[in-house]
Design a protein around this motif. Structure first.
Motif, PDB file in Angstrom:
ATOM      1  N   THR A  40      32.971  16.893  42.664  1.00  0.00           N
ATOM      2  CA  THR A  40      32.347  16.028  43.645  1.00  0.00           C
ATOM      3  C   THR A  40      32.190  14.636  43.060  1.00  0.00           C
ATOM      4  OG1 THR A  40      31.126  17.877  44.598  1.00  0.00           O
ATOM      5  CG2 THR A  40      30.313  15.686  45.104  1.00  0.00           C
ATOM      6  N   THR A  41      32.586  13.611  43.822  1.00  0.00           N
ATOM      7  CA  THR A  41      32.429  12.232  43.383  1.00  0.00           C
ATOM      8  C   THR A  41      31.670  11.449  44.435  1.00  0.00           C
ATOM      9  OG1 THR A  41      34.537  11.591  44.360  1.00  0.00           O
ATOM     10  CG2 THR A  41      34.570  12.222  42.049  1.00  0.00           C
ATOM     11  N   GLY A  42      30.982  10.399  43.990  1.00  0.00           N
ATOM     12  CA  GLY A  42      30.265   9.516  44.900  1.00  0.00           C
ATOM     13  C   GLY A  42      28.954  10.115  45.357  1.00  0.00           C
ATOM     14  N   GLY A  43      28.440   9.562  46.460  1.00  0.00           N
ATOM     15  CA  GLY A  43      27.248  10.105  47.074  1.00  0.00           C
ATOM     16  C   GLY A  43      25.973   9.331  46.866  1.00  0.00           C
ATOM     17  N   ARG A  44      25.939   8.406  45.935  1.00  0.00           N
ATOM     18  CA  ARG A  44      24.694   7.673  45.699  1.00  0.00           C
ATOM     19  C   ARG A  44      24.349   6.792  46.896  1.00  0.00           C
ATOM     20  NH1 ARG A  44      20.225   8.122  42.607  1.00  0.00           N
ATOM     21  NH2 ARG A  44      19.410   6.072  42.130  1.00  0.00           N
ATOM     22  N   ASN A  45      25.202   5.866  47.221  1.00  0.00           N
ATOM     23  CA  ASN A  45      24.988   4.985  48.374  1.00  0.00           C
ATOM     24  C   ASN A  45      26.226   4.945  49.247  1.00  0.00           C
ATOM     25  OD1 ASN A  45      22.349   4.080  47.746  1.00  0.00           O
ATOM     26  ND2 ASN A  45      23.206   2.760  46.172  1.00  0.00           N
ATOM     27  N   GLY A  46      26.770   6.080  49.506  1.00  0.00           N
ATOM     28  CA  GLY A  46      27.980   6.150  50.315  1.00  0.00           C
ATOM     29  C   GLY A  46      28.422   7.583  50.476  1.00  0.00           C
ATOM     30  N   PRO A  47      29.655   7.780  50.867  1.00  0.00           N
ATOM     31  CA  PRO A  47      30.134   9.146  51.111  1.00  0.00           C
ATOM     32  C   PRO A  47      30.392   9.919  49.821  1.00  0.00           C
ATOM     33  CG  PRO A  47      31.892   7.579  51.476  1.00  0.00           C
ATOM     34  CD  PRO A  47      30.658   6.773  51.211  1.00  0.00           C
ATOM     35  N   ARG A  48      30.275  11.229  49.921  1.00  0.00           N
ATOM     36  CA  ARG A  48      30.631  12.147  48.834  1.00  0.00           C
ATOM     37  C   ARG A  48      31.975  12.758  49.180  1.00  0.00           C
ATOM     38  NH1 ARG A  48      25.422  13.213  49.588  1.00  0.00           N
ATOM     39  NH2 ARG A  48      25.813  14.894  51.027  1.00  0.00           N
ATOM     40  N   HIS A  49      32.834  12.873  48.185  1.00  0.00           N
ATOM     41  CA  HIS A  49      34.149  13.500  48.357  1.00  0.00           C
ATOM     42  C   HIS A  49      34.207  14.704  47.423  1.00  0.00           C
ATOM     43  CE1 HIS A  49      35.550  10.057  50.639  1.00  0.00           C
ATOM     44  NE2 HIS A  49      35.017   9.282  49.698  1.00  0.00           N
ATOM     45  N   THR A  50      34.526  15.861  47.990  1.00  0.00           N
ATOM     46  CA  THR A  50      34.592  17.093  47.210  1.00  0.00           C
ATOM     47  C   THR A  50      35.969  17.712  47.373  1.00  0.00           C
ATOM     48  OG1 THR A  50      32.241  17.475  47.580  1.00  0.00           O
ATOM     49  CG2 THR A  50      33.540  19.347  46.838  1.00  0.00           C
ATOM     50  N   ARG A  51      36.562  18.125  46.259  1.00  0.00           N
ATOM     51  CA  ARG A  51      37.833  18.854  46.257  1.00  0.00           C
ATOM     52  C   ARG A  51      37.623  20.170  45.548  1.00  0.00           C
ATOM     53  NH1 ARG A  51      43.255  15.598  45.584  1.00  0.00           N
ATOM     54  NH2 ARG A  51      43.254  14.847  47.698  1.00  0.00           N
ATOM     55  N   SER A  52      37.992  21.261  46.203  1.00  0.00           N
ATOM     56  CA  SER A  52      37.786  22.603  45.685  1.00  0.00           C
ATOM     57  C   SER A  52      39.085  23.179  45.138  1.00  0.00           C
ATOM     58  CB  SER A  52      37.258  23.507  46.794  1.00  0.00           C
ATOM     59  OG  SER A  52      37.192  24.837  46.362  1.00  0.00           O
ATOM     60  N   SER A  53      38.957  24.130  44.233  1.00  0.00           N
ATOM     61  CA  SER A  53      40.131  24.805  43.682  1.00  0.00           C
ATOM     62  C   SER A  53      40.841  25.654  44.730  1.00  0.00           C
ATOM     63  CB  SER A  53      39.731  25.686  42.499  1.00  0.00           C
ATOM     64  OG  SER A  53      38.855  26.706  42.925  1.00  0.00           O
ATOM     65  N   THR A  54      40.195  25.951  45.831  1.00  0.00           N
ATOM     66  CA  THR A  54      40.809  26.729  46.903  1.00  0.00           C
ATOM     67  C   THR A  54      41.558  25.848  47.895  1.00  0.00           C
ATOM     68  OG1 THR A  54      38.783  26.645  48.214  1.00  0.00           O
ATOM     69  CG2 THR A  54      39.063  28.533  46.739  1.00  0.00           C
ATOM     70  N   GLY A  55      41.548  24.518  47.695  1.00  0.00           N
ATOM     71  CA  GLY A  55      42.270  23.612  48.571  1.00  0.00           C
ATOM     72  C   GLY A  55      41.412  22.935  49.618  1.00  0.00           C
ATOM     73  N   ARG A  56      40.149  23.238  49.675  1.00  0.00           N
ATOM     74  CA  ARG A  56      39.259  22.636  50.662  1.00  0.00           C
ATOM     75  C   ARG A  56      38.866  21.232  50.218  1.00  0.00           C
ATOM     76  NH1 ARG A  56      34.169  25.876  52.804  1.00  0.00           N
ATOM     77  NH2 ARG A  56      35.873  26.921  53.833  1.00  0.00           N
ATOM     78  N   ARG A  57      38.911  20.294  51.168  1.00  0.00           N
ATOM     79  CA  ARG A  57      38.471  18.923  50.926  1.00  0.00           C
ATOM     80  C   ARG A  57      37.338  18.609  51.884  1.00  0.00           C
ATOM     81  NH1 ARG A  57      44.136  15.595  50.692  1.00  0.00           N
ATOM     82  NH2 ARG A  57      45.062  16.782  48.989  1.00  0.00           N
ATOM     83  N   THR A  58      36.228  18.094  51.366  1.00  0.00           N
ATOM     84  CA  THR A  58      35.081  17.783  52.192  1.00  0.00           C
ATOM     85  C   THR A  58      34.629  16.360  51.925  1.00  0.00           C
ATOM     86  OG1 THR A  58      34.342  20.081  52.129  1.00  0.00           O
ATOM     87  CG2 THR A  58      32.718  18.453  52.788  1.00  0.00           C
ATOM     88  N   THR A  59      34.350  15.626  52.984  1.00  0.00           N
ATOM     89  CA  THR A  59      33.738  14.307  52.896  1.00  0.00           C
ATOM     90  C   THR A  59      32.423  14.400  53.652  1.00  0.00           C
ATOM     91  OG1 THR A  59      35.893  13.233  52.860  1.00  0.00           O
ATOM     92  CG2 THR A  59      34.007  11.870  53.414  1.00  0.00           C
TER      93      THR A  59
END
Length: 69
Positions: A27-46
């Protein structure tokens, strides 16, 4: 009651490694903006926190390969 396992490590400022029983994610970001998450299963979440009790999330799953030749 089933047992679950989840652990989160801070690697760098703004970067977290999340581990659970079946997969891991970064997971990257999230302090004052969007969080971007990439999973080992291929799921991407913003996701993003909005004012008050609101939030926004968009998840896409990885493309599955079709069986065969």
């Amino acid at each position: 009651m089933p047992l679950t396992f989840r652990k989160s490590f801070r690697i760098l400022p703004g970067v977290r490694l999340n581990i659970n029983k079946r997969s891991w994610s970064i997971t990257t970001g999230g302090r004052n903006g969007p969080r971007h998450t990439r999973s080992s299963t291929g799921r991407r979440t913003t996701s993003m926190d909005l004012p008050g009790p609101f939030g926004w999330r968009r998840t896409t799953t990885g493309k599955r390969r079709r069986g065969g030749r």
